[in-house]
Design an enzyme around this catalytic site. Sequence first.
Site, short mmCIF file in Angstrom:
data_model
loop_
_atom_site.label_atom_id
_atom_site.label_comp_id
_atom_site.label_asym_id
_atom_site.label_seq_id
_atom_site.Cartn_x
_atom_site.Cartn_y
_atom_site.Cartn_z
N GLU A 44 -28.17 25.92 -13.37
CA GLU A 44 -28.81 27.18 -12.99
C GLU A 44 -30.27 27.25 -13.40
O GLU A 44 -30.73 28.30 -13.87
CB GLU A 44 -28.05 28.37 -13.61
CG GLU A 44 -26.62 28.45 -13.16
CD GLU A 44 -25.81 29.53 -13.88
OE1 GLU A 44 -25.00 30.18 -13.21
OE2 GLU A 44 -26.00 29.72 -15.10
C1 TNX Z 1 -22.16 30.17 -14.96
S1 TNX Z 1 -21.55 27.50 -14.38
C2 TNX Z 1 -22.79 29.54 -16.01
C3 TNX Z 1 -22.89 30.22 -17.29
C4 TNX Z 1 -22.25 31.57 -17.27
C5 TNX Z 1 -20.99 31.51 -16.45
C6 TNX Z 1 -20.22 32.79 -16.45
C7 TNX Z 1 -22.59 27.22 -15.47
C8 TNX Z 1 -22.75 25.84 -15.80
N1 TNX Z 1 -23.25 28.25 -16.01
O1 TNX Z 1 -24.24 30.31 -17.70
O2 TNX Z 1 -21.96 31.94 -18.58
O3 TNX Z 1 -21.31 31.18 -15.13
O4 TNX Z 1 -19.00 32.65 -15.79
#
Ligand code: TNX
Length: 541
Positions: free
Chosen positions: A350
Amino acid sequence: MSAASVLLKSPGRVGARRSRSRIRRALLAVVLVAGAGLGGAIGASAPAAAAAFPNVVVPAPASEVADGTTFTLASSATITSDDADVGGYLATILRRSTGYPLPLTVGAGTPGTVALSLSGAPSSVGTEGYELVSSPSGVVIRANQAAGLFHGVQTLLQLMPGAVMGSTVAAGPWTVPGGTITDWPRFGYRGAMLDVARHFFTVAQVERYIDEMALYKVNYLHLHLSDDQGWRIVVNSWPNLATYGGSTEVGGGAGGFYTQADYQAIIAYATSRYITVVPEIDMPGHTNAALASYASLNCNGVAPALYTGTNVGFSSLCVPLALTYTFVDQVVGELAALTPGPYIHIGGDEASSTSASDYATFIDKVQPIVAAHGKAVMGWHNIAATSLAPSTLAQFWDTTTTDSALAAAAASGTKVVMSPANHAYLDMKYTHKTKLGQHWAGYVDVNTAYGWDPGDYLTGVTGSSVAGVEAPLWTETIVTSADIDQMAFPRLPALMELGWSPYSTHDTTSFDQRLGAQGPRWHAMGVNYYKSTQITWPTGS
Ligand code: TNX
């Protein structure tokens, strides 16, 4: 040998058992036919009808051959072990709930009533597998390494009444069904992730979770040590990271951090449960806590405020800045020196505030830094958009079943840990009624957590490209150990069955029954598990 035991033996051996309930039906048919042939005299040969292991072990063993006998642990029983730690672990649990003295002898000598032996195991069980033989005179567990003995002990405890897991003396009888279990894992990586950044969890809370996950043959603990909302480990060369960056958490609470001694205590505890710690420093995104701690890390030289909300994707390390790589080198260097395990997880998810070209530049520069400190890189699968070192392990977290960049990386040798959010994320709500958690990846009740094959899920990432399974628990809404329990149980055992058991055992009806058998154990332990309506929970759950 009875017809019944032949019937059970061959499917067990080849691991081709589809369903114990199917076998039970067949067994019943054999018994009924035999009984009819004998003019109803079958009533006398009760052991034939009993010659199936009770369907209670999670993860399902690779092979089971029951013999219809029963072992009962007596107050005069003794324990011997070729490994002091595993012997001590078993003795502690059994003494606590049985109240028996159960003297433990370590090393050579006459085998005890329960004997843990590092000789004579089939080589096919490998480094983590074991063979358990239970007969009226006692139980012998054989393994090639102590990890295998430990996993065999978990199976033994699951074959005993659930009260064996309690912390006070309970009434027996402490029985174990007779027969042979030969068992080894399908995948080498069976992980649980705990996000200690969104909410901080103490060493004792992490150790409690380690004890719970160890029951289901988890062998990696991934600690998500940094995020926008908190930095949770002391880095001596960058002290503000912990003291300032760790001073809050989601919702504005006081946060916290691990001293390096704390972190080593967690590692030592995990090691005593045959679990390897994978530390994660999430980069280049998810870095607000670090950027807030040091103005010099920011492209504009201005430190942002600490952040206690739940947004993602708004922070980035400054990719063009030389100091960024000094920072990464020193942080990774200190972490690598404290970490005996092979991996440093660099995050990489992200990073929506990092341009695609900056992202690629960053991952290109960070991989050799990790390698220079003697570790392999682990990263969320987004890193597969860049070129990966052969030893890099990618962790898939999306909700799709295709990812062309990851498939291409797998084709050139990258191994993948599977954590599809819509099956493996322990922070997803079970149903719309669940209070804790999120539902951006959907609702994940037990049968959804169980209902997929990690070895054949993602197009182009199958078979030997799959290193294993991990169950991440993000903690935006998770605050206490009771919250951890509620989200991890019963789904973590479902995911660990996918990681350990041969896929030939995959059967929802059988699984649900075995999972239900864990209820009384969790009750005895005080685990605050979710009583999914998909499971029939037996009395005492
Ligand atoms: C996605 S998937 C994230 C996290 C969040 C989570 C909550 C991923 C690698 N990162 O930063 O905490 O969703 O479900």
